[in-house]
Design a protein around this motif. Structure first.
Motif, PDB file in Angstrom:
ATOM      1  N   LYS A 174     -28.612  92.827 -32.060  1.00  0.00           N
ATOM      2  CA  LYS A 174     -28.249  94.244 -31.460  1.00  0.00           C
ATOM      3  C   LYS A 174     -29.611  94.699 -30.714  1.00  0.00           C
ATOM      4  CE  LYS A 174     -24.673  95.597 -34.406  1.00  0.00           C
ATOM      5  NZ  LYS A 174     -24.086  96.455 -35.653  1.00  0.00           N
TER       6      LYS A 174
ATOM      7  N   ARG B  74     -21.131  98.630 -22.789  1.00  0.00           N
ATOM      8  CA  ARG B  74     -20.472  98.698 -21.413  1.00  0.00           C
ATOM      9  C   ARG B  74     -19.717 100.106 -21.072  1.00  0.00           C
ATOM     10  NH1 ARG B  74     -17.070  92.838 -20.817  1.00  0.00           N
ATOM     11  NH2 ARG B  74     -18.733  91.786 -19.693  1.00  0.00           N
TER      12      ARG B  74
ATOM     13  N   ASP C 257     -24.387  91.157 -29.965  1.00  0.00           N
ATOM     14  CA  ASP C 257     -23.205  91.386 -30.952  1.00  0.00           C
ATOM     15  C   ASP C 257     -21.996  91.711 -30.111  1.00  0.00           C
ATOM     16  OD1 ASP C 257     -22.412  92.354 -33.815  1.00  0.00           O
ATOM     17  OD2 ASP C 257     -22.015  93.997 -32.303  1.00  0.00           O
ATOM     18  N   ALA C 258     -20.815  91.503 -30.360  1.00  0.00           N
ATOM     19  CA  ALA C 258     -19.821  91.594 -29.518  1.00  0.00           C
ATOM     20  C   ALA C 258     -19.165  93.375 -29.588  1.00  0.00           C
ATOM     21  CB  ALA C 258     -18.417  90.868 -29.899  1.00  0.00           C
ATOM     22  N   ASN C 259     -19.387  93.783 -30.543  1.00  0.00           N
ATOM     23  CA  ASN C 259     -19.044  95.512 -30.895  1.00  0.00           C
ATOM     24  C   ASN C 259     -20.190  96.033 -29.936  1.00  0.00           C
ATOM     25  OD1 ASN C 259     -16.812  94.936 -32.654  1.00  0.00           O
ATOM     26  ND2 ASN C 259     -18.053  94.940 -34.258  1.00  0.00           N
ATOM     27  N   TYR C 260     -21.345  95.716 -30.082  1.00  0.00           N
ATOM     28  CA  TYR C 260     -22.649  96.588 -29.382  1.00  0.00           C
ATOM     29  C   TYR C 260     -22.391  96.137 -27.885  1.00  0.00           C
ATOM     30  CZ  TYR C 260     -27.204  98.093 -28.348  1.00  0.00           C
ATOM     31  OH  TYR C 260     -28.517  98.815 -28.291  1.00  0.00           O
ATOM     32  N   THR C 261     -22.042  95.070 -27.531  1.00  0.00           N
ATOM     33  CA  THR C 261     -21.651  94.678 -26.122  1.00  0.00           C
ATOM     34  C   THR C 261     -20.560  95.596 -25.492  1.00  0.00           C
ATOM     35  OG1 THR C 261     -22.291  92.454 -26.116  1.00  0.00           O
ATOM     36  CG2 THR C 261     -20.761  93.057 -24.367  1.00  0.00           C
ATOM     37  N   ALA C 262     -19.531  95.889 -26.222  1.00  0.00           N
ATOM     38  CA  ALA C 262     -18.587  96.813 -25.879  1.00  0.00           C
ATOM     39  C   ALA C 262     -19.016  98.482 -25.880  1.00  0.00           C
ATOM     40  CB  ALA C 262     -17.169  96.769 -26.992  1.00  0.00           C
ATOM     41  N   THR C 263     -19.858  98.720 -26.735  1.00  0.00           N
ATOM     42  CA  THR C 263     -20.446  99.960 -26.882  1.00  0.00           C
ATOM     43  C   THR C 263     -21.357  99.844 -25.493  1.00  0.00           C
ATOM     44  OG1 THR C 263     -20.557 100.072 -29.293  1.00  0.00           O
ATOM     45  CG2 THR C 263     -21.910 101.561 -27.980  1.00  0.00           C
TER      46      THR C 263
END
Length: 526
Positions: A430, A396, A388-394
């Motif tokens: 996620k 990182r 999930d893109a938002n989870y990736t950002a979190t």
């Protein structure tokens, strides 16, 4: 002259309470047969341990429940006998005992119901509510630093018959048989049994639970760490405590293998083992100490109670190279993982999905997830597109490039609660680890993920499945009887005794064996 009333010394008062409870517990009950100590030893051997564990957890959360449970049992026994009539609800045509004025302040009904629920999962239809209440009252006294005593059992609920008890016993026998035959490795693991320490160290499981309760209360993250430590042990050489052994000058042990650098919880096992040896010197193995601690990690984080066979002994081999040989290679796909579990461990694709659910608690090092964030597919800066893109950002934000030490939660919404939320995360892309995401790529494992993610009821199915798969895993490569040893120190193999050296020299080729043992003793001292 005024009469002086002599106060009973504490021990006399305590003994009086115990005697009164025994008298109460023997009070006439409806339809009752002969009361006897150990009545459930064959039909539900884990019964008293389940009651003890659940009562410990309840009183640990609310200490005043000890008195409430004791009073609840008294009020039951003094109205028509110890038949659990005080637990019955009122109906449109009848006002039950619990609703009478003297009983208006009684508490603990919900705790009894929770214990009954756990017993029904382990031994359906076997243990009466009357016996549950009696055992809980006994344990409440013990947990409040009072005495403990053998308690007679076989109280029936109002309306029960011997036919119903026989039927329940048959159902429980089926459960016990399943535990006995569901072995998962061709070793001596069939000989681990429920209650292996009942005679040699009857307080063993209580000691483990008490220590784990204190440890998890102080450091909740250690529940997940201990659970992982146990699984890492079982999947390399079997559940024989090899992960606990330290490296020596001539050997790099499993705990120092690259894949195990994030494994934690060794100090927990050492602390519990010290308590066990203080109570029963040299009786309980490090392998069983770890197994029971892992079992209690699940229960103490609101997961199921798992009746666990014991009797494991400790192995003496721990080689770092064995870890990679028993682990999926870095490029393994879900098909490879399922094949590995089937070939090496006799576990199914469903077991893979169920045991992965252990990731509902605990943490993982950034080093395990960084490849998905910064180097997916070997491409510098690329992230896993299935994450999930938002989870990736979190992630990182939590795991910077090159960070190998930071710990991140496996199940961020409920990191210290054992529940089915893990499957909701995996279904929503996620899942933290690549192996979590891989569950979506196989028909069987993805179906299980979907069923748990979409379940509307509490995690009843997952809890039952996890208990079954956990017991299966716990039997892998277990050493029993005269195989293995009971380590004095969990991180070190016992030095050979003089009798072992003399026996080795007395058999053909014994001189070579005795020399080898002497070398081992020398290495252990390095």
């Amino acid at each position: 002259m005024a009469t002086r009333v002599a106060l009973a010394p504490p021990m006399v008062a305590v003994a009086s309470v115990a005697v009164l409870l025994v008298v109460c517990a023997a009070a006439s009950v409806a339809g009752q047969g002969q009361l006897q100590v150990g009545y459930y030893n064959k039909t539900c051997p884990a019964a008293e341990q389940i009651v003890r564990n659940e009562t410990t957890v309840a009183i640990g959360s609310s200490p005043d429940l000890a008195a409430a449970l004791l009073r609840l049992h008294y009020h039951d026994c003094f109205v028509q006998g110890c038949d659990a009539s005080v637990l019955l609800d009122s109906t449109p045509n009848n006002t039950a005992e619990k609703e009478s004025l003297p009983n208006g302040s009684l508490r603990g009904f919900d705790v009894v119901a929770r214990v009954k629920d756990q017993l029904e999962k382990a031994c359906p239809g076997t243990v009466s509510c009357a016996d549950i209440l009696a055992l809980m009252a006994r344990d409440a006294v013990s947990l409040a630093r009072g005495p403990s005593w053998p308690l007679e059992e076989n109280r029936f609920l109002p309306g029960e018959t011997m036919a119903s008890v026989v039927a329940a016993a048959r159902a429980a026998a089926a459960v016990v048989l399943l535990l006995a035959v569901s072995t998962t490795a061709p070793s001596a693991d069939a000989h681990v049994v429920i209650g292996a320490y009942n005679k040699t160290c009857p307080q063993a499981e209580d000691v483990v639970l008490k220590e784990m309760t204190a440890i998890v209360a102080k450091s909740p993250d250690l529940a997940g760490a201990v659970l992982r430590l146990f699984s890492v042990d079982c999947f390399v050489g079997g559940c024989e405590g090899s992960i606990l052994l330290d490296s020596t000058a001539g050997n790099t042990a499993e705990k120092d293998a690259a894949l195990n650098q994030g494994v934690r919880g060794y100090e927990v096992v050492d602390a519990i083992k010290a308590r066990l040896d203080a109570a029963c010197p040299g009786v309980v193995s490090c392998a069983d100490t770890l197994a029971l601690a892992a079992r209690d990690s699940v229960r103490l984080t609101k997961g199921p109670f798992i009746p666990l066979p014991t009797g494991r002994r400790d192995g003496n081999r721990s080689v770092a190279a064995d870890v990679a040989l028993n682990s999926p290679p870095p490029d393994a796909n879900i098909t490879d993982i399922i094949a590995l579990f089937a070939k090496k461990f006799n576990l199914t694709a469903k077991d893979v999905a169920v045991l992965s659910g252990a990731h509902t608690i605990g943490k993982a090092r950034c080093s395990t997830v960084s490849p998905r964030l910064y180097n997916f597919g070997g491409q510098n800066g690329a992230s896993d597109p299935t994450l999930d893109a938002n989870y990736t950002a979190t992630l990182r934000g939590q795991c910077k490039p090159g960070d190998n030490a930071t710990l991140v939660y496996l199940d961020p919404p409920t990191p210290t609660t054992f529940d089915a939320d893990y499957y909701t995360l995996v279904a929503g892309n996620k899942g933290l680890l690549s192996t979590d995401a891989a569950l979506l790529l196989d028909t069987t494992t993805s179906a299980y993920v979907a069923s748990q993610a979409n379940a509307t009821a509490p995690a009843t199915e997952f809890f039952a499945d996890f208990a079954t798969s956990f017991v299966a895993m716990s039997k892998l490569g277990a050493l029993t009887h005269h195989n293995g040893e009971i380590r004095q120190v969990c991180s070190k193999v016992n030095p050979p005794t003089s009798s072992q050296l003399s026996n080795a020299a007395a058999v053909p080729g014994g001189l070579a064996v005795s020399l080898a043992l002497a070398v081992v003793a020398l290495v252990l001292k390095l």
